[in-house]
Write a protein that holds these residues in place. Structure first.
Motif, mmCIF file in Angstrom:
data_model
loop_
_atom_site.group_PDB
_atom_site.id
_atom_site.type_symbol
_atom_site.label_atom_id
_atom_site.label_comp_id
_atom_site.label_asym_id
_atom_site.label_seq_id
_atom_site.Cartn_x
_atom_site.Cartn_y
_atom_site.Cartn_z
ATOM 1 N N LYS A 193 0.829 -1.207 0.000
ATOM 2 C CA LYS A 193 0.000 0.000 0.000
ATOM 3 C C LYS A 193 0.870 1.265 0.000
ATOM 4 C CE LYS A 193 -4.132 -2.077 0.359
ATOM 5 N NZ LYS A 193 -3.947 -3.462 0.750
ATOM 6 N N ASN A 252 -4.132 -2.486 6.173
ATOM 7 C CA ASN A 252 -2.866 -2.000 5.625
ATOM 8 C C ASN A 252 -2.968 -0.633 4.958
ATOM 9 O OD1 ASN A 252 -1.191 -4.041 6.496
ATOM 10 N ND2 ASN A 252 -1.741 -5.369 4.786
ATOM 11 N N GLY A 286 -8.125 -8.609 -3.255
ATOM 12 C CA GLY A 286 -9.157 -8.089 -2.364
ATOM 13 C C GLY A 286 -10.063 -7.168 -3.160
ATOM 14 N N ASN A 287 -9.659 -5.870 -3.247
ATOM 15 C CA ASN A 287 -10.384 -4.913 -4.081
ATOM 16 C C ASN A 287 -9.928 -4.956 -5.537
ATOM 17 O OD1 ASN A 287 -12.536 -3.328 -3.163
ATOM 18 N ND2 ASN A 287 -11.186 -2.317 -1.698
ATOM 19 N N ALA A 288 -8.968 -5.801 -5.836
ATOM 20 C CA ALA A 288 -8.440 -6.017 -7.186
ATOM 21 C C ALA A 288 -7.685 -4.800 -7.726
ATOM 22 C CB ALA A 288 -9.549 -6.437 -8.155
ATOM 23 N N GLY A 289 -7.196 -3.958 -6.834
ATOM 24 C CA GLY A 289 -6.410 -2.799 -7.245
ATOM 25 C C GLY A 289 -5.084 -3.202 -7.866
ATOM 26 N N ASN A 290 -4.386 -4.126 -7.217
ATOM 27 C CA ASN A 290 -3.103 -4.568 -7.764
ATOM 28 C C ASN A 290 -3.271 -5.268 -9.104
ATOM 29 O OD1 ASN A 290 -1.075 -3.686 -6.135
ATOM 30 N ND2 ASN A 290 -1.144 -5.454 -4.763
ATOM 31 N N GLU A 328 1.943 -12.127 6.070
ATOM 32 C CA GLU A 328 0.635 -12.241 6.732
ATOM 33 C C GLU A 328 -0.255 -13.190 5.924
ATOM 34 O OE1 GLU A 328 -0.783 -7.851 5.750
ATOM 35 O OE2 GLU A 328 -2.493 -9.152 6.189
ATOM 36 N N THR A 337 1.991 -9.785 -0.166
ATOM 37 C CA THR A 337 1.559 -8.397 -0.071
ATOM 38 C C THR A 337 1.859 -7.704 1.250
ATOM 39 O OG1 THR A 337 -0.540 -9.503 0.310
ATOM 40 C CG2 THR A 337 -0.250 -8.448 -1.820
#
Ligand SMILES: *Cc1c(COP(=O)(O)O)cnc(C)c1O
Ligand SMILES: [Zn+2]
Length: 417
Positions: A115, A141, A245-249, A354, A384
């Motif tokens: 992040k 994060n 998760g939010n598919a940002g990456n 994690e 991540t």
């Protein structure tokens, strides 16, 4: 193999060759005149676009800002971030049975997750826009990174967290770096709905991955992987596997590859297959890929020990789903016990991550068992976040401490020596 589209035409509203463009209707917007999160015309997601796309020779220095030629600014509010290790994991490579396995450990960033790459650009953008109060919804994060980078930039930070569902290390960071923390009675998706409302009312500047500038910073994960892997292995990786998760990456990596291909830095054959992994209890992206849908269905109830990816309504799905499909990738769901096993296996090779991060390795194992990935592939798994982010999960996955007497004799006796 893959060929990715990126049409280029600089609109009048561009500022120094940079503009915002809607991925749905193509509407273009000036990047720094006013705050925009989504398209004025159709509410579609926005992308940062550039008149000039750089190639490898245009990059110099280290970390995220090595890639400033591919970013909207020459420098940012930096701690500094990026330049993370691409670990060898020979035992895992042998066990899984692929030609090459490397682990890109984003847990080694300043606040312990990728992040930070998004925040160094995001907070710089906030300065450009002249906004003073920054906010995010977070599974943990993002809030740690926002607090640290906002603090560094001398700005006020507000974070909304789902009550009782954020790992201890992350709350500790957000708190000590100076964020005001609101614990919301609801899950992450509820927090994001609320903070988006606050942002639209002009109360705060939103720094979730809906903000297209954050994804520009995260794009550097892809640039770094491509350069590091090529320099060390002599070619580009066949596949990149990442937790979603939010598919940002996923969206950021796809954009990275489109820009690299458009600039001529790589060819379509060089593009790695983007492969997303979700926890079975929180897998709307996997569902959309399996059912061939353009959008995800919102999961109202989600559950997984991998709290960083406990997300039922991935906002970047419309950017990420085409990325997975067009690069020849896929998405797969794994159980929490498979995630914990993978976390332990990585830790035994010295790589402390994690739970959400270990999903990439758990996904690789599953796709190898299913024969989707064959033994000739060269794979990079993205991890991540750092192990210490979630000490409770680590203690649970690890070995129990053993109580012994407080004497050397007693310890020797206990050890059977
Ligand atoms: C934010 C986060 C993710 C999810 O990333 P997206 O870009 O939202 O898909 C995964 N793992 C960790 C540790 C995270 O902090
Ligand atoms: Zn639009």
């Amino acid at each position: 193999m893959a060929h990715l589209e990126l049409t280029q035409e600089e609109p009048d509203c561009a500022d120094d060759g940079v503009w915002l463009q809607c991925i749905e209707c193509g509407e273009t917007l000036a990047p720094f005149d006013e705050v925009h999160y989504t398209c004025d015309a159709c509410d579609g997601l926005l992308e940062v676009r550039y008149a000039d796309l750089p190639t490898w020779d245009d990059f110099s220095g280290r970390g995220v800002w090595r890639y400033s030629a591919a970013l909207p600014f020459a420098e940012g509010v930096s701690l500094p971030e990026g330049d993370t290790q691409l670990h060898d994991v020979p035992r895992l490579e042998e066990e899984v049975g692929v030609s090459r396995l490397r682990v890109k450990h984003e847990g080694m960033n300043p606040t312990g997750s990728f992040k930070d790459r998004g925040m160094t650009v995001g907070v710089r953008t906030a300065k450009e826009l002249g906004v003073g109060k920054l906010a995010c919804a977070s599974t943990g994060n993002t809030s740690a990174a926002l607090a640290a980078y906002g603090g560094r930039g001398g700005m006020e930070t507000l974070v909304l967290l789902p009550q009782g569902k954020v790992a201890a290390g992350k709350v500790a960071q957000a708190s000590l770096h100076g964020a005001r923390i609101l614990e919301v009675d609801g899950n992450f998706d509820t927090c994001l709905d609320i903070v988006q409302d606050l942002a639209h009312r002009g109360v705060v500047y939103l720094l979730n991955s809906l903000n297209p500038f954050r994804l520009e910073g995260q794009k550097t994960i892809g640039l770094e992987i491509m350069e590091q892997f090529r320099d060390e292995e002599g070619e580009y990786p066949d596949r990149i596997i990442l937790p979603v998760g939010n598919a940002g990456n996923t969206a950021a990596l796809y954009k990275c590859f489109r820009e690299l291909e458009a600039s001529g830095a790589i060819t379509g054959d060089d593009i790695p297959a983007l492969t997303g992994v979700q926890a079975a209890g929180s897998a709307p992206m996997v569902e959309a890929i399996q059912e061939g849908r353009e959008e995800t269905r919102r999961w109202e109830s989600v559950e997984t020990k991998a709290t960083a990816i406990r997300i039922g309504n991935p906002v970047n799905a419309p950017k990420a789903l085409p990325g997975i499909r067009q690069t020849g990738g896929t998405a797969v769901a794994v159980e929490d016990d498979e995630i914990m096993d993978a976390q332990r296996s990585l830790a035994e090779e010295g790589v402390g991550v994690e739970p959400a991060s270990a999903a990439s390795i758990a996904g690789l194992r599953k796709l190898r068992r299913q024969g989707v990935i064959d033994d000739s592939e060269q794979v990079v798994c993205l991890t991540t976040g750092h192990l210490l982010k979630d000490p409770d999960a680590a203690v649970e996955a690890g070995r129990d401490p053993e109580a012994v007497p407080g004497t050397t004799e007693g310890v020797l006796d206990y050890l059977g020596e």
